[in-house]
Design a protein around this motif. Structure first.
Motif, PDB file in Angstrom:
ATOM      1  N   LYS A  85       8.969   2.706  -2.635  1.00 50.98           N
ATOM      2  CA  LYS A  85       8.270   4.100  -1.788  1.00 50.98           C
ATOM      3  C   LYS A  85       6.845   4.803  -3.068  1.00 50.98           C
ATOM      4  O   LYS A  85       7.321   4.042  -4.553  1.00 50.98           O
ATOM      5  CB  LYS A  85      10.033   5.525  -2.278  1.00 50.98           C
ATOM      6  N   VAL A  86       6.157   5.561  -2.312  1.00 46.04           N
ATOM      7  CA  VAL A  86       5.654   6.120  -3.318  1.00 46.04           C
ATOM      8  C   VAL A  86       5.908   7.690  -3.962  1.00 46.04           C
ATOM      9  O   VAL A  86       6.382   8.440  -3.205  1.00 46.04           O
ATOM     10  CB  VAL A  86       4.223   6.748  -2.649  1.00 46.04           C
ATOM     11  N   VAL A  92      -1.175   3.775  -6.010  1.00 42.40           N
ATOM     12  CA  VAL A  92      -0.854   2.979  -4.813  1.00 42.40           C
ATOM     13  C   VAL A  92      -1.866   2.566  -3.631  1.00 42.40           C
ATOM     14  O   VAL A  92      -3.175   3.535  -4.318  1.00 42.40           O
ATOM     15  CB  VAL A  92      -0.496   4.338  -3.741  1.00 42.40           C
ATOM     16  N   GLU A  93      -2.173   1.457  -3.277  1.00 41.89           N
ATOM     17  CA  GLU A  93      -3.014   0.980  -2.880  1.00 41.89           C
ATOM     18  C   GLU A  93      -2.824   1.164  -1.342  1.00 41.89           C
ATOM     19  O   GLU A  93      -2.423   1.099   0.199  1.00 41.89           O
ATOM     20  CB  GLU A  93      -3.283  -0.762  -2.896  1.00 41.89           C
ATOM     21  N   ALA A 129       0.241  12.980   1.375  1.00 43.53           N
ATOM     22  CA  ALA A 129       0.840  12.763   2.351  1.00 43.53           C
ATOM     23  C   ALA A 129       2.080  11.358   2.019  1.00 43.53           C
ATOM     24  O   ALA A 129       2.339  10.987   2.189  1.00 43.53           O
ATOM     25  CB  ALA A 129      -0.102  12.661   3.104  1.00 43.53           C
ATOM     26  N   LEU A 130       1.087  10.944   1.306  1.00 44.22           N
ATOM     27  CA  LEU A 130       1.707   9.687   0.121  1.00 44.22           C
ATOM     28  C   LEU A 130       3.202   9.819   0.123  1.00 44.22           C
ATOM     29  O   LEU A 130       3.915   8.735   0.103  1.00 44.22           O
ATOM     30  CB  LEU A 130       0.542   8.693  -0.626  1.00 44.22           C
ATOM     31  N   VAL A 131       3.574  10.962  -0.645  1.00 42.55           N
ATOM     32  CA  VAL A 131       4.524  10.954  -1.823  1.00 42.55           C
ATOM     33  C   VAL A 131       6.066  11.097  -0.426  1.00 42.55           C
ATOM     34  O   VAL A 131       5.937  11.662   0.802  1.00 42.55           O
ATOM     35  CB  VAL A 131       4.813  11.761  -2.345  1.00 42.55           C
ATOM     36  N   GLY A 132       6.659   9.619  -0.579  1.00 39.28           N
ATOM     37  CA  GLY A 132       7.875   9.120   0.119  1.00 39.28           C
ATOM     38  C   GLY A 132       7.910   8.437   0.453  1.00 39.28           C
ATOM     39  O   GLY A 132       8.969   8.573   1.357  1.00 39.28           O
ATOM     40  N   LYS A 133       6.675   7.745   0.868  1.00 38.04           N
ATOM     41  CA  LYS A 133       6.649   7.006   2.126  1.00 38.04           C
ATOM     42  C   LYS A 133       7.039   5.673   1.001  1.00 38.04           C
ATOM     43  O   LYS A 133       6.660   5.557   0.328  1.00 38.04           O
ATOM     44  CB  LYS A 133       5.074   6.842   2.718  1.00 38.04           C
ATOM     45  N   SER A 134       6.568   4.758   2.084  1.00 41.69           N
ATOM     46  CA  SER A 134       6.879   3.274   2.083  1.00 41.69           C
ATOM     47  C   SER A 134       5.550   2.636   2.498  1.00 41.69           C
ATOM     48  O   SER A 134       4.858   2.594   2.695  1.00 41.69           O
ATOM     49  CB  SER A 134       8.242   2.182   2.471  1.00 41.69           C
ATOM     50  N   GLU A 135       5.885   1.004   1.585  1.00 43.14           N
ATOM     51  CA  GLU A 135       5.163   0.018   1.567  1.00 43.14           C
ATOM     52  C   GLU A 135       4.754  -0.244   2.965  1.00 43.14           C
ATOM     53  O   GLU A 135       6.273  -0.708   3.065  1.00 43.14           O
ATOM     54  CB  GLU A 135       5.099  -0.796   1.015  1.00 43.14           C
ATOM     55  N   GLY A 136       3.977   0.034   3.849  1.00 44.74           N
ATOM     56  CA  GLY A 136       3.820  -0.100   5.446  1.00 44.74           C
ATOM     57  C   GLY A 136       3.949   0.720   6.132  1.00 44.74           C
ATOM     58  O   GLY A 136       3.618   1.074   7.501  1.00 44.74           O
ATOM     59  N   ASP A 137       3.758   1.492   5.652  1.00 43.30           N
ATOM     60  CA  ASP A 137       3.582   2.868   6.825  1.00 43.30           C
ATOM     61  C   ASP A 137       2.669   3.725   6.653  1.00 43.30           C
ATOM     62  O   ASP A 137       1.870   3.050   5.806  1.00 43.30           O
ATOM     63  CB  ASP A 137       4.845   4.370   6.183  1.00 43.30           C
ATOM     64  N   TYR A 150      -3.883   6.574   6.985  1.00 38.01           N
ATOM     65  CA  TYR A 150      -3.931   5.717   5.990  1.00 38.01           C
ATOM     66  C   TYR A 150      -2.856   4.340   5.720  1.00 38.01           C
ATOM     67  O   TYR A 150      -1.683   5.080   6.232  1.00 38.01           O
ATOM     68  CB  TYR A 150      -4.010   5.545   4.873  1.00 38.01           C
ATOM     69  N   GLU A 151      -2.916   3.256   5.741  1.00 41.98           N
ATOM     70  CA  GLU A 151      -1.261   2.473   5.755  1.00 41.98           C
ATOM     71  C   GLU A 151      -1.741   1.917   4.041  1.00 41.98           C
ATOM     72  O   GLU A 151      -2.090   1.323   3.563  1.00 41.98           O
ATOM     73  CB  GLU A 151      -1.804   0.937   6.332  1.00 41.98           C
ATOM     74  N   ILE A 152       0.067   2.056   3.682  1.00 43.79           N
ATOM     75  CA  ILE A 152       0.284   2.327   2.859  1.00 43.79           C
ATOM     76  C   ILE A 152       0.483   0.558   2.075  1.00 43.79           C
ATOM     77  O   ILE A 152       1.099  -0.324   3.090  1.00 43.79           O
ATOM     78  CB  ILE A 152       1.773   3.080   2.193  1.00 43.79           C
ATOM     79  N   VAL A 153      -0.854  -0.158   2.225  1.00 37.27           N
ATOM     80  CA  VAL A 153      -0.302  -1.426   1.267  1.00 37.27           C
ATOM     81  C   VAL A 153       0.501  -2.091   0.632  1.00 37.27           C
ATOM     82  O   VAL A 153       1.305  -2.655   0.776  1.00 37.27           O
ATOM     83  CB  VAL A 153      -1.833  -1.944   1.389  1.00 37.27           C
ATOM     84  N   GLU A 154       0.149  -1.121  -1.222  1.00 37.53           N
ATOM     85  CA  GLU A 154       1.116  -1.841  -2.068  1.00 37.53           C
ATOM     86  C   GLU A 154       1.342  -0.490  -2.954  1.00 37.53           C
ATOM     87  O   GLU A 154       0.459   0.487  -3.427  1.00 37.53           O
ATOM     88  CB  GLU A 154       0.448  -2.800  -2.649  1.00 37.53           C
ATOM     89  N   VAL A 155       2.572  -0.507  -3.377  1.00 41.36           N
ATOM     90  CA  VAL A 155       3.048   0.694  -4.249  1.00 41.36           C
ATOM     91  C   VAL A 155       4.412   0.113  -5.570  1.00 41.36           C
ATOM     92  O   VAL A 155       3.813  -1.031  -5.572  1.00 41.36           O
ATOM     93  CB  VAL A 155       4.053   1.938  -3.856  1.00 41.36           C
ATOM     94  N   ARG A 156       2.951   0.399  -6.900  1.00 45.39           N
ATOM     95  CA  ARG A 156       2.743  -0.091  -8.275  1.00 45.39           C
ATOM     96  C   ARG A 156       3.697   0.921  -9.400  1.00 45.39           C
ATOM     97  O   ARG A 156       3.259   1.943  -9.028  1.00 45.39           O
ATOM     98  CB  ARG A 156       1.691  -1.064  -8.298  1.00 45.39           C
ATOM     99  N   HIS A 157       4.402   0.198  -9.887  1.00 49.26           N
ATOM    100  CA  HIS A 157       4.806   0.971 -11.005  1.00 49.26           C
ATOM    101  C   HIS A 157       4.548   0.281 -12.471  1.00 49.26           C
ATOM    102  O   HIS A 157       4.393  -0.902 -12.776  1.00 49.26           O
ATOM    103  CB  HIS A 157       6.427   0.795 -11.101  1.00 49.26           C
ATOM    104  N   ILE A 158       3.803   1.207 -12.634  1.00 52.08           N
ATOM    105  CA  ILE A 158       2.459   0.553 -13.741  1.00 52.08           C
ATOM    106  C   ILE A 158       2.975   1.724 -15.185  1.00 52.08           C
ATOM    107  O   ILE A 158       3.040   2.656 -15.116  1.00 52.08           O
ATOM    108  CB  ILE A 158       1.200   0.248 -13.570  1.00 52.08           C
TER     109      ILE A 158
END
Length: 158
Positions: A85-86, A92-93, A129-137, A150-158
């Motif tokens: 999740k974002v 976020v990519e 728009a992105l916060v709370g959404k998941s990869e693939g949404d 936009y499609e959420i491709v990848e979410v990373r915790h850096i």
């Protein structure tokens, strides 16, 4: 008082700026004011007035930083379980559904936002728009040129 979400890196950057202002700029300005005073008549002393004006700006920035740090909620995203999740602090990519162009953003606090470095404010339209959404949404973002998906491709915790 407003609470300001901030990443660890953002808090560190503000602390470094505060240290520079209080340990380097303040003494330098005090010295410049003292030297300008020695030049005589303060009414027509441009160096004195310039130094005093800069001192006021530095003091205002110091108060602003101290207030922000005092009211900061520092979030270390690396300590939060990765769910895809974002959330605040994640990187976020996203890919434009129509053009397939992808871009990567880190969602950060207002003070840390810098689009050139790929950091967007949590209050920006894209981040909201992105916060709370998941990869693939797929999310729709209202832009000046209209709705962009936009499609959420990848979410990373850096």
């Amino acid at each position: 008082m407003n609470k300001y979400p901030m990443t660890i890196q953002g808090a560190r950057a503000l602390e470094e700026e505060l240290a520079h202002l209080t340990k380097v700029r303040r003494p330098a300005l005090s010295q410049a004011i003292a030297e300008a005073r020695e030049l005589g008549d303060l009414k027509e002393n441009a160096e004195y007035h310039a130094a005093r004006e800069e001192q006021g700006m530095v003091e205002a920035r110091v108060r602003d930083i101290e207030g922000r740090l005092q009211n900061a909620v520092i979030i270390d995203v690396t300590t939060i379980a990765h769910t895809g999740k974002v959330i605040f602090g994640t990187t976020v990519e996203i890919a434009n559904v129509e053009t397939d162009e992808s871009v990567t953003y880190q969602i950060v606090g207002e003070d840390e936002a810098d689009i050139k470095q790929g950091k967007i404010s949590v209050g920006s339209p894209i981040a909201r728009a992105l916060v709370g959404k998941s990869e693939g949404d797929v999310v729709g973002v209202n832009t000046p040129s209209g709705l962009v998906e936009y499609e959420i491709v990848e979410v990373r915790h850096i």
